[in-house]
Design a protein around this motif. Structure first.
Motif, PDB file in Angstrom:
ATOM      1  N   UNK A 120      36.998  31.434  41.432  1.00 32.59           N
ATOM      2  CA  UNK A 120      37.416  32.799  41.710  1.00 32.59           C
ATOM      3  C   UNK A 120      38.620  33.217  40.877  1.00 32.59           C
ATOM      4  N   UNK A 121      38.562  34.396  40.302  1.00 30.55           N
ATOM      5  CA  UNK A 121      39.667  34.900  39.483  1.00 30.55           C
ATOM      6  C   UNK A 121      39.945  36.352  39.831  1.00 30.55           C
ATOM      7  N   UNK A 122      41.189  36.743  39.610  1.00 32.36           N
ATOM      8  CA  UNK A 122      41.595  38.133  39.783  1.00 32.36           C
ATOM      9  C   UNK A 122      41.344  38.870  38.474  1.00 32.36           C
ATOM     10  N   UNK A 123      40.692  40.026  38.563  1.00 30.40           N
ATOM     11  CA  UNK A 123      40.411  40.817  37.366  1.00 30.40           C
ATOM     12  C   UNK A 123      41.718  41.223  36.696  1.00 30.40           C
ATOM     13  N   UNK A 124      41.758  41.239  35.359  1.00 34.12           N
ATOM     14  CA  UNK A 124      43.009  41.570  34.652  1.00 34.12           C
ATOM     15  C   UNK A 124      43.623  42.893  35.080  1.00 34.12           C
ATOM     16  N   UNK A 125      42.816  43.922  35.284  1.00 31.69           N
ATOM     17  CA  UNK A 125      43.386  45.226  35.646  1.00 31.69           C
ATOM     18  C   UNK A 125      43.982  45.212  37.052  1.00 31.69           C
ATOM     19  N   UNK A 126      43.387  44.405  37.949  1.00 30.68           N
ATOM     20  CA  UNK A 126      43.947  44.287  39.299  1.00 30.68           C
ATOM     21  C   UNK A 126      45.191  43.409  39.260  1.00 30.68           C
ATOM     22  N   UNK A 127      45.153  42.374  38.435  1.00 30.46           N
ATOM     23  CA  UNK A 127      46.320  41.507  38.268  1.00 30.46           C
ATOM     24  C   UNK A 127      47.518  42.321  37.775  1.00 30.46           C
ATOM     25  N   UNK A 128      47.268  43.260  36.870  1.00 30.30           N
ATOM     26  CA  UNK A 128      48.344  44.110  36.346  1.00 30.30           C
ATOM     27  C   UNK A 128      48.921  44.990  37.456  1.00 30.30           C
ATOM     28  N   UNK A 129      48.062  45.471  38.346  1.00 26.41           N
ATOM     29  CA  UNK A 129      48.547  46.277  39.478  1.00 26.41           C
ATOM     30  C   UNK A 129      49.432  45.424  40.388  1.00 26.41           C
ATOM     31  N   UNK A 185      42.475  53.002  42.628  1.00 26.16           N
ATOM     32  CA  UNK A 185      41.626  52.277  41.684  1.00 26.16           C
ATOM     33  C   UNK A 185      40.184  52.221  42.216  1.00 26.16           C
ATOM     34  N   UNK A 186      39.229  52.241  41.290  1.00 22.76           N
ATOM     35  CA  UNK A 186      37.820  52.110  41.679  1.00 22.76           C
ATOM     36  C   UNK A 186      37.324  50.673  41.582  1.00 22.76           C
ATOM     37  N   UNK A 187      38.165  49.757  41.114  1.00 20.87           N
ATOM     38  CA  UNK A 187      37.730  48.364  40.990  1.00 20.87           C
ATOM     39  C   UNK A 187      37.524  47.765  42.391  1.00 20.87           C
ATOM     40  N   UNK A 188      36.419  47.052  42.606  1.00 17.64           N
ATOM     41  CA  UNK A 188      36.154  46.493  43.948  1.00 17.64           C
ATOM     42  C   UNK A 188      37.285  45.613  44.480  1.00 17.64           C
ATOM     43  N   UNK A 189      37.921  44.840  43.608  1.00 19.61           N
ATOM     44  CA  UNK A 189      39.018  43.987  44.083  1.00 19.61           C
ATOM     45  C   UNK A 189      40.197  44.819  44.567  1.00 19.61           C
ATOM     46  N   UNK A 190      40.533  45.893  43.852  1.00 18.61           N
ATOM     47  CA  UNK A 190      41.625  46.766  44.278  1.00 18.61           C
ATOM     48  C   UNK A 190      41.269  47.469  45.579  1.00 18.61           C
TER      49      UNK A 190
END
Length: 794
Positions: A314-323, A339-344
């Motif tokens: 499992x990894x955190x998406x770069x754009x969510x990691x930046x948030x 954000x529209x990213x599922x992780x966010x």
């Protein structure tokens, strides 16, 4: 306030929690009678003895030292109930079955001492209902004491009174739990699952719901819900495995059964995958498989969609990691929400629903918002509680966003936010206290005398600023200060470096602080929040090695030795107040203090061999001196048996896993203090320094005649190393480093039994240390440690 004397404790139930509660009582020097059912065959106490025998396999260890087990007396309900009359506190910790608990209370009632306090460690059953089965004579002395697992390490204890529990007794019990067992106490209301489990389990249920809704993997969610958001490394699903999936299911069932009017009740169910794992007996860590399992060195995670295990990645998406890297919580939460990213979206959803849940239920489960936040920090390891997080993210903006999601049908429940959310005007925690919906106002902390011992207690965001004392002098590495309200003539030395690593600036600061203390003060305390010190500043060492500045490094080692000796021979007493890691050079400073006040959870050791070095701040010299003194009292006066123990301790980089072990291993002394609650450390250390000063402290003189093991001692140590080498346990370079340890401990290349001075052994230490620094493999080990944080075997 009533003062209670608890000389012996009875624990009823030798299961996971009961046995570990008993173990922690012995860590605090309180003997225990541990009861369970009589065995059907053979020794009646076999069930208890088997439970205690399993402790040797547990990690982390329930006992602070191996000898603690002798202070637990095994007992059973058939033949030993009369022993309850000797016990001042009786803690029931059997399975969460109301009828079983009631039957047990009836059985023990005739045997209770009149003054005994009786408590249940239930994690969620009604204390009022349990109290109905307690004898009338003890109902005023009955309450809930809910420990968190593992009891030795988790700070939180929830204390739950009934309507009839004596108020003065509750204050006395809170005091005893704080000072004697080192616990951080929160008073909870008698509602199902109390505070921490109520919020914590709802948080897990919210995570499970949104995991499924957004189609995320369990390992992906754990990457999101761990340290990235201020939660423990075990995050959510790994935590469930550690706690036990059956235990999690039981707590969920308790909520489903007893909270039928909760607006979120529809979510109080066990997912199909969880029920299937439990049915298969895959309960998590205790059965070596649950949501995660291990095959060889590979960690596998359950893939619900495929119904099988796959490698965890499992990894955190770069754009969510930046948030998540945003420093401003207001900006961070706004970006997560939009954000529209599922992780966010997942993260915003779990925070929103926990905030919503806490706001709606605060009035019924706790006295105030601070108790909820501290319960989650102490019981679940959250860096910030839910109300703190909400306040940091912008109270009003978050409230409006939650209300909008409720209106849009996005929240897990459609119940509106309570009116008090608007009333606090954005400050649920402030200098005036924390908000209490039940009282309709902000309330301060409980004003018990015991909390005067905590000069720097755990604070919630927005709470009143604490007195940071008066600075007397400081440089880049050290602050010398005092608390005039505690003792104006006891100085406090605090390191300012990262992880309190000891570099040139710290050494200069220590030397100056001791000099000033000798001129202007009566004593000195070395204290800062954990860790105490992780050793020498390896970055400085690596840079000097790379530049070939070995003369500079030798001068630095000499300065380190000078600082250690100044601490030991200062004309005023130096007290080391130790919490957390005191490794390498940090351990050497501890060993040279006139006195040590250890927090119970102190991890102390000379670990230099891990980076290809030896202790050279006086650590080897101190062990050589200990061996000399012990030999003087032993038949024949042979110093080597005592050197041998020290050699194995240093050569194997053994670390004491508690203050008790630190003293047993020679890093402290029998007369040192052990403080169970770490927040009392500075208070006790200041008073210990004052007491030593008032007793007419005289610094020890440097020893000029130390009998050393010499060449024969070195040769014998090398035989141990050869066996390790031939067995494949160490490398050839480990042999080289181990030999340097032996030389320093044995006084160098001299005749066995020769008498040498302190300065001689320090010179041997320094020489061996610098020679190792010149070796390429030591330099590789140092660089590897700096890069990876792990030792290199080369």
């Amino acid at each position: 306030m009533e003062r209670i004397m608890i000389r012996k404790v009875a624990v009823l139930g030798a299961g996971v929690m009961g046995a570990q509660i008993a173990a922690h009582c012995t860590n605090a020097n309180v003997p225990v009678v541990l009861f369970d059912l009589p065995a059907k065959e053979g020794d009646k106490n076999a069930i208890v003895k088997k439970a205690l025998a399993t402790f040797a396999k547990l990690d982390p260890k329930p006992f602070a030292a191996k000898d603690r087990v002798q202070f637990i007396e095994p007992a059973n309900y058939e033949t030993d109930l009369a022993k309850l009359a000797e016990c001042d506190l009786v803690i029931e910790a059997i399975a969460e079955k109301m009828e079983w608990k009631r039957d047990l209370y009836a059985k023990i009632a005739p045997h209770l001492a009149p003054h005994a306090i009786v408590a249940s460690n239930t994690s969620g059953l009604s204390i009022e209902t349990l109290a109905e089965s307690i004898p009338e004579s003890h109902r005023a002395r009955f309450c809930g004491i809910h420990f968190f697992n593992p009891p030795r390490y988790m700070p939180l204890v929830e204390l739950i009174p009934t309507a009839r529990t004596d108020a003065a007794l509750m204050d006395a019990l809170e005091t005893w739990l704080t000072v004697r067992l080192g616990k951080s106490v929160v008073r909870a209301k008698d509602t199902p699952n109390f505070i921490a489990n109520r919020i914590g389990v709802f948080s897990i249920l919210a995570v499970m719901h949104h995991t499924e809704r957004l189609g995320l993997g369990f390992d992906e969610v754990d990457a999101l819900t761990g340290p990235k958001i201020g939660r423990p490394k075990s995050a959510t699903y790994r935590t469930a495995d550690v706690v036990g999936l059956d235990t999690l299911a039981h707590v969920i069932d308790t909520m489903a059964t007893h909270l039928t009017d909760d607006p979120w009740h529809g979510y109080f169910g066990k997912p199909a995958w969880l029920q299937e794992l439990i049915a298969k007996g895959q309960l998590g860590q205790k059965t070596k498989g649950g949501i995660y399992r291990k095959e060889g060195k590979t960690i596998l995670v359950l893939d619900v969609q495929k119904g099988e295990y796959r490698p965890a990645a499992g990894e955190v998406a770069p754009e969510v990691d930046a948030i998540l890297a945003e420093r401003d919580p207001k900006v961070k939460f706004e970006k997560l929400r939009t954000s529209t990213h599922p992780q966010a979206q997942f993260l915003w959803s779990i925070f929103r629903d926990v905030f919503h849940y806490c706001a709606v239920h605060l009035e019924t489960i706790a006295d105030n918002a601070r108790d909820v936040d501290l319960a989650m920090r102490w019981g679940f390891g959250w860096a910030m509680g839910p109300f703190e997080t909400w306040q940091a993210a912008g109270w009003q903006a978050i409230a409006e966003a939650i209300a909008a999601d409720i209106a849009a049908g996005k929240a897990m429940a459609n119940v509106p936010l309570p009116a008090w959310v608007e009333k606090v005007a954005g400050v649920v925690h402030g200098p005036q206290g924390s908000y209490s919906p039940a009282k309709g106002n902000w309330v301060g902390r409980r004003a018990l005398p015991v909390y005067e011992r905590q000069l720097y207690p755990d604070r919630v965001l927005g709470e009143a600023i604490i007195d940071r004392g008066e600075t007397l002098w400081e440089n880049d590495g050290v602050r010398l200060w005092r608390r005039p309200d505690q003792d104006p003539r006891i100085g406090i030395v605090s390191f300012k470096s990262k992880m309190h690593a000891i570099g040139d600036e710290v050494l200069d600061g220590v030397l100056e602080a001791v000099a000033r203390a000798e001129r202007e003060l009566d004593g000195l305390v070395i204290w800062h929040e954990a860790p105490f010190a992780v050793g020498a500043n390896l970055k400085q060492v690596a840079e000097a090695c790379a530049a070939g500045q070995f003369d500079l490094l030798e001068r630095t080692v000499a300065k380190f030795q000078e600082a250690s000796m100044r601490l030991k021979h200062a004309t005023v007493p130096v007290v080391a107040a130790v919490e957390g890691m005191a490794l390498g050079g940090g351990c050497e400073f501890v060993m040279h203090a006139a006195h040590r006040v250890f927090a119970h959870e102190s991890y102390v050791g000379l670990v230099e061999v891990g980076v290809g070095l030896i202790p050279a701040g006086g650590g080897c010299k101190e062990f050589a001196l200990q061996a000399h003194r012990m030999a003087q009292r032993a038949a024949g006066g042979d110093v080597f048996p005592f050197i041998q123990t020290a050699f194995q301790t240093i050569a194997q980089a053994q670390v004491a896993k508690s203050a008790l072990e630190a003293i047993q291993m020679g890093f402290g002394r029998l007369g040192d203090d052990i403080v169970m609650h770490p927040r009392e450390l500075l208070y006790v250390a200041i008073r210990r320094a004052r007491a030593i000063a008032e007793a007419g402290y005289q610094a020890p003189l440097p020893e000029r005649e130390i009998v050393v093991a010499g060449r024969n001692g070195i040769a014998t140590c090398q035989m141990f190393l050869i066996n390790m080498l031939e067995g494949g346990f160490i490398s050839e370079y480990d042999f080289r480093v181990g030999t340097a340890v032996a030389r320093a401990l044995c006084g160098g290349d001299v005749e066995t039994g020769m008498r040498v001075s302190t300065e001689w052994i320090l010179e041997v230490e320094r020489h061996e240390f610098v020679e190792l620094l010149k070796q390429e493999k030591t330099q590789q080990r140092i660089q590897h440690m700096l890069t990876t944080g792990k030792p290199l075997r080369n």
